[in-house]
Design an enzyme around this catalytic site. Structure first.
Site, PDB file in Angstrom:
ATOM      1  N   GLY A 107      31.147  65.919  56.250  1.00 17.29           N
ATOM      2  CA  GLY A 107      29.799  65.374  56.447  1.00 17.29           C
ATOM      3  C   GLY A 107      29.228  65.872  57.766  1.00 17.29           C
ATOM      4  N   SER A 108      28.291  65.115  58.306  1.00 17.72           N
ATOM      5  CA  SER A 108      27.604  65.591  59.513  1.00 17.72           C
ATOM      6  C   SER A 108      28.473  65.377  60.764  1.00 17.72           C
ATOM      7  CB  SER A 108      26.290  64.840  59.674  1.00 17.72           C
ATOM      8  OG  SER A 108      26.564  63.464  59.827  1.00 17.72           O
ATOM      9  N   LYS A 155      35.631  58.096  48.443  1.00 17.64           N
ATOM     10  CA  LYS A 155      34.301  57.492  48.559  1.00 17.64           C
ATOM     11  C   LYS A 155      33.232  58.572  48.548  1.00 17.64           C
ATOM     12  CE  LYS A 155      31.419  56.688  51.770  1.00 17.64           C
ATOM     13  NZ  LYS A 155      30.188  56.845  51.006  1.00 17.64           N
ATOM     14  N   THR A 192      28.250  61.703  62.078  1.00 15.07           N
ATOM     15  CA  THR A 192      29.109  60.716  61.405  1.00 15.07           C
ATOM     16  C   THR A 192      30.576  61.026  61.697  1.00 15.07           C
ATOM     17  OG1 THR A 192      27.453  60.645  59.660  1.00 15.07           O
ATOM     18  CG2 THR A 192      29.515  59.524  59.210  1.00 15.07           C
ATOM     19  N   GLY A 193      30.923  62.299  61.798  1.00 15.82           N
ATOM     20  CA  GLY A 193      32.304  62.687  62.090  1.00 15.82           C
ATOM     21  C   GLY A 193      32.811  62.050  63.378  1.00 15.82           C
ATOM     22  N   GLU A 195      35.496  68.013  58.552  1.00 19.21           N
ATOM     23  CA  GLU A 195      34.734  69.227  58.228  1.00 19.21           C
ATOM     24  C   GLU A 195      33.270  68.878  58.396  1.00 19.21           C
ATOM     25  OE1 GLU A 195      35.873  72.063  57.893  1.00 19.21           O
ATOM     26  OE2 GLU A 195      37.951  71.823  57.265  1.00 19.21           O
ATOM     27  N   GLU A 227      20.408  72.089  62.680  1.00 17.00           N
ATOM     28  CA  GLU A 227      20.910  72.436  61.344  1.00 17.00           C
ATOM     29  C   GLU A 227      19.887  71.932  60.327  1.00 17.00           C
ATOM     30  OE1 GLU A 227      24.175  70.114  59.705  1.00 17.00           O
ATOM     31  OE2 GLU A 227      24.848  71.822  58.531  1.00 17.00           O
ATOM     32  N   CYS A 242      27.245  73.903  54.057  1.00 16.29           N
ATOM     33  CA  CYS A 242      27.641  73.835  55.467  1.00 16.29           C
ATOM     34  C   CYS A 242      27.691  75.234  56.075  1.00 16.29           C
ATOM     35  CB  CYS A 242      28.974  73.125  55.612  1.00 16.29           C
ATOM     36  SG  CYS A 242      30.265  73.795  54.553  1.00 16.29           S
TER      37      CYS A 242
HETATM   38  P1  NAD Z   1      26.752  62.250  56.360  1.00 16.80           P
HETATM   39  O1  NAD Z   1      27.589  62.406  57.569  1.00 16.80           O
HETATM   40  O2  NAD Z   1      25.477  61.512  56.467  1.00 16.80           O
HETATM   41  O3  NAD Z   1      27.588  61.482  55.204  1.00 16.80           O
HETATM   42  C1  NAD Z   1      28.813  61.964  54.738  1.00 16.80           C
HETATM   43  C2  NAD Z   1      29.598  60.809  54.137  1.00 16.80           C
HETATM   44  O4  NAD Z   1      29.922  59.871  55.172  1.00 16.80           O
HETATM   45  C3  NAD Z   1      28.857  60.007  53.077  1.00 16.80           C
HETATM   46  O5  NAD Z   1      29.764  59.677  52.044  1.00 16.80           O
HETATM   47  C4  NAD Z   1      28.425  58.760  53.839  1.00 16.80           C
HETATM   48  O6  NAD Z   1      28.241  57.628  53.011  1.00 16.80           O
HETATM   49  C5  NAD Z   1      29.603  58.555  54.772  1.00 16.80           C
HETATM   50  N1  NAD Z   1      29.323  57.766  55.984  1.00 16.80           N
HETATM   51  C6  NAD Z   1      28.138  57.518  56.578  1.00 16.80           C
HETATM   52  N2  NAD Z   1      28.319  56.768  57.700  1.00 16.80           N
HETATM   53  C7  NAD Z   1      29.653  56.563  57.816  1.00 16.80           C
HETATM   54  C8  NAD Z   1      30.472  55.900  58.769  1.00 16.80           C
HETATM   55  N3  NAD Z   1      29.962  55.285  59.847  1.00 16.80           N
HETATM   56  N4  NAD Z   1      31.818  55.927  58.595  1.00 16.80           N
HETATM   57  C9  NAD Z   1      32.366  56.573  57.546  1.00 16.80           C
HETATM   58  N5  NAD Z   1      31.629  57.202  56.589  1.00 16.80           N
HETATM   59  C10 NAD Z   1      30.293  57.203  56.728  1.00 16.80           C
HETATM   60  O7  NAD Z   1      26.538  63.723  55.790  1.00 16.80           O
HETATM   61  P2  NAD Z   1      25.638  64.177  54.546  1.00 16.80           P
HETATM   62  O8  NAD Z   1      24.209  64.104  54.949  1.00 16.80           O
HETATM   63  O9  NAD Z   1      26.083  63.453  53.321  1.00 16.80           O
HETATM   64  O10 NAD Z   1      26.080  65.718  54.395  1.00 16.80           O
HETATM   65  C11 NAD Z   1      25.472  66.760  55.049  1.00 16.80           C
HETATM   66  C12 NAD Z   1      26.304  67.223  56.219  1.00 16.80           C
HETATM   67  O11 NAD Z   1      27.615  67.564  55.775  1.00 16.80           O
HETATM   68  C13 NAD Z   1      25.773  68.492  56.872  1.00 16.80           C
HETATM   69  O12 NAD Z   1      25.829  68.359  58.275  1.00 16.80           O
HETATM   70  C14 NAD Z   1      26.730  69.584  56.417  1.00 16.80           C
HETATM   71  O13 NAD Z   1      26.794  70.701  57.245  1.00 16.80           O
HETATM   72  C15 NAD Z   1      28.007  68.823  56.351  1.00 16.80           C
HETATM   73  N6  NAD Z   1      28.987  69.494  55.480  1.00 16.80           N
HETATM   74  C16 NAD Z   1      30.075  70.098  56.060  1.00 16.80           C
HETATM   75  C17 NAD Z   1      30.993  70.791  55.276  1.00 16.80           C
HETATM   76  C18 NAD Z   1      32.196  71.457  55.887  1.00 16.80           C
HETATM   77  O14 NAD Z   1      33.120  71.783  55.155  1.00 16.80           O
HETATM   78  N7  NAD Z   1      32.238  71.675  57.183  1.00 16.80           N
HETATM   79  C19 NAD Z   1      30.793  70.876  53.902  1.00 16.80           C
HETATM   80  C20 NAD Z   1      29.677  70.256  53.345  1.00 16.80           C
HETATM   81  C21 NAD Z   1      28.778  69.560  54.149  1.00 16.80           C
END
Ligand code: NAD
Length: 475
Positions: free
Chosen positions: A222-223, A171, A226-227, A244, A375, A278
C-alpha cells in the site's frame, strides 16, 4: 463459485456475513455493484483465532503436501477465471482481457511458488562439531492488500505464507474486496479450516490486524504513509513486517533510443492499468537531442488510446479505481494548469459518470512541481528534458521513494552504468514492470522494507533457526 450477489467472508472454513455491510462501487459507472460484510473487531478476532488454531497442524504437514494444496488452489481458480475476470473488471475498472490475465498470472504464481524450497543447510561438519541452519514458520500472517491488483497481490502473499507453513488472514482494500472474498470461498473447499481466512471491512480492520497480539507477521502492500502506521502498530509485539510501498519511478531515455520504436513501450510503461501500478513510470526524463520527437510520438500514440468502461472490448484503458484517487489526480492536473506548465494532451475532465481521466501528458514542468514530486498513481505523466547524465541521475535520485526505475537506449553498457547509480530496488533496461516469483522485489528508502518473491522473499515468512551440536566425547 456462487453467484455475484453473494459475498461472504471466510473464517475457519465457514462463510460468514455481518449485519453491517459496505457498498462496492463500479468505477466505470459509479453504481453500487453489491455489498460486502463490514467486519468488526470480534469478526477479526475470530479469524485470527481460527488461524492460530489451524497453525500447528498445517505447519506439521510435509512441504510437499502444502505445495500440492497451492497447485490445487491454482486449478480451482483457473476453472473460474472468466467469472473472476468479470468481477475484477467490475470492481477495479481494468479492461476485462487484462483482468483475466491477472487471474491467470496469479495461478502461474501459485504453481511456481509451490515449487520453491528453502533448503536445510549444513554450515559446518567436523569431527567435533556440526552446525545446521533451517527455517521454521512464524505462525499467523496478516496480509493487507491495496486496490490496484487486488487478486494478484492477495495471491503473492497467500502462496509464500502457506507454503512455508504459516496460516493467514487476508484483508483486501475496502474498494476492491470482491475477488479476494472469492479466493476465500474457493479455498474453503480445499484447505483445512482456519488455514486461509479472508475478512472484509474498512481501514480500521487493517489497524486491528496489525495490532493483534496473536498475529506474528504483517505482509503489507500500500502507500508509504500507511506503511509507516503499520510498522508502528506491529512494534507492539515485534511482528515481522514486509512493506511494499509507493514509488515515483523515473524512466531515463538515452539519446540513442529510436523515438518511433520506443514510444509505444514508454507509453505503456507509464499508463498500463491507468497508471495505477507501483512501478509505473511516473516521471519520464528524455535527452534533449530526441526530446521533441519522443514527446510527439507519445502524444500521437496517446491520442488513439481509448479510455472507457473495461467491460467494453474496445477499451484500452479503464477509469481510475476510486473517487479519492480520481480527485487526487484531478488536483495534480489543476495544479499543473495553475503553475502554467503546458499540457500537450488530455487534461480535460468530461462531466459524465465514472472516474475517467484522459491520458494527460505534461511538457517539461518544473522539477519541483507537484506533478513531478508526488506519486500520481493515475494517468498524468510529466515528461522532462535533460542534457547531462550526472544531472539526470541526481534529479532521479532526489526523492524519498526508491521502488523501481528504467533506462531506455541502444548502448546497454551505458544503460547498465546508469542503472547501477539509481537508488531503487529494481531497474529495468528497455522494459518495465517485469516481476516474477523467482526474482527479488522490494523498495529502497521509503518505498519499502524487506523483499517479496524469490527465495529471499520466501524466507521472510520464516524464522531462521540454527542448531549446533558439540560431538566431542568428553563434554
Ligand atoms: P493504502 O495505504 O491507502 O491502503 C492499503 C491497504 O491498507 C488497504 O487494504 C487499506 O484498507 C489498509 N489500511 C489503511 N489504513 C490502515 C492502517 N492504519 N493499518 C493497516 N491497514 C490500513 O494504499 P492504496 O491507496 O490502497 O494503494 C495505493 C498505494 O499502494 C500506492 O502508493 C502504490 O504505489 C502502493 N503499491 C505498492 C506496491 C508495491 O509492491 N510496492 C504495489 C501496489 C501498490
Amino acid at each position: 463459485m456462487k453467484s455475484i450477489s453473494e459475498f461472504k467472508m471466510t473464517i475457519n472454513g465457514q462463510a460468514v456475513g455481518t449485519k453491517d455491510v459496505l457498498p462496492v462501487v463500479n468505477p466505470a459507472t459509479e453504481e453500487v455493484i453489491t455489498y460486502v460484510p463490514n467486519a468488526n473487531e470480534n469478526d477479526l478476532n475470530a479469524a485470527v483465532k481460527a488461524a492460530k488454531e489451524a497453525f500447528p497442524e498445517w505447519a506439521a504437514k510435509r512441504i510437499e503436501e502444502r505445495s500440492e494444496f497451492l497447485s490445487k488452489l491454482a486449478d480451482a481458480i483457473s476453472v473460474n477465471r472468466e467469472e473472476l475476470g468479470t468481477l475484477l473488471t467490475l470492481e477495479m475498472g481494468r479492461p476485462r482481457a487484462a483482468a483475466i490475465s491477472e487471474i491467470d498470472g496469479a495461478c502461474y504464481w501459485l504453481r511456481e511458488v509451490a515449487k520453491q524450497r528453502l533448503k536445510r543447510e549444513v554450515l559446518e561438519e567436523t569431527e567435533n562439531h556440526r552446525v545446521e541452519r533451517y527455517h521454521t514458520p512464524l505462525g499467523v500472517v496478516g496480509a493487507i492488500v491495496p486496490w490496484n491488483f487486488p487478486f494478484a497481490l492477495s495471491i503473492w502473499k497467500i502462496a509464500p505464507a502457506l507454503l512455508t507453513g504459516n496460516t493467514i488472514v487476508v484483508k483486501p482494500s475496502p474498494y476492491t474486496p470482491l475477488t479476494a472474498l472469492k479466493i476465500g470461498e474457493i479455498a474453503s473447499e480445499l484447505l483445512p479450516p482456519g488455514v486461509l481466512n479472508v475478512v472484509s471491512g474498512g481501514d480500521d480492520l487493517g489497524r486491528w490486524l496489525t495490532e493483534h497480539p496473536d498475529v506474528n507477521k504483517i505482509s503489507f502492500t500500500g502507500s508509504s504513509a500507511t506503511g509507516k502506521k503499520v510498522m508502528q502498530s506491529a512494534a507492539r509485539n515485534l511482528k515481522r513486517v514486509t512493506l511494499e510501498l509507493g514509488g515515483n519511478d523515473a524512466a531515463i531515455v538515452l539519446p540513442d533510443a529510436d523515438p518511433k520504436k520506443v514510444a509505444k513501450s514508454l507509453f505503456w510503461a507509464a499508463f498500463r492499468n491507468s497508471a495505477q501500478i507501483c512501478v509505473a513510470t511516473k516521471r519520464m526524463y528524455v535527452h534533449e537531442d530526441i526530446y521533441d520527437e519522443v514527446l510527439a510520438e507519445l502524444v500521437a500514440y496517446a491520442e488513439q488510446v481509448k479510455v472507457g468502461d473495461g467491460m467494453d472490448p474496445t477499451t484500452d484503458m479503464g477509469p481510475v479505481q476510486n473517487k479519492m484517487q480520481y480527485e487526487k489526480v484531478i488536483g495534480l492536473i489543476e495544479d499543473t494548469k495553475k503553475i502554467g506548465a503546458r499540457i500537450v494532451t488530455g487534461g480535460h475532465i468530461e462531466d459524465k459518470p465514472g472516474y475517467f481521466i484522459p491520458v494527460t501528458i505534461v511538457d517539461n514542468p518544473p522539477e519541483d512541481s507537484r506533478v513531478v514530486v508526488e506519486e500520481a498513481f493515475g494517468p498524468v505523466l510529466p515528461v522532462l528534458k535533460y542534457r547531462d547524465y550526472e544531472d539526470v541521475i541526481a534529479r532521479v535520485n532526489n526523492t524519498n521513494y526508491g521502488l523501481g526505475g528504467s533506462v531506455w537506449g541502444e548502448d546497454l553498457e551505458l544503460a547498465t552504468a546508469i542503472a547501477d547509480r539509481l537508488e531503487t530496488g529494481t531497474v529495468w533496461i528497455n522494459e518495465v514492470g517485469v516481476i516474477s516469483p523467482h526474482y527479488p522485489f522490494g523498495g529502497h528508502k521509503e518505498s519499502g522494507l524487506g523483499i517479496e518473491h524469490s527465495l529471499d522473499g520466501l524466507a521472510e515468512y520464516t524464522n531462521s533457526k540454527t542448531i549446533m551440536v558439540n560431538k566431542k566425547k568428553n563434554r
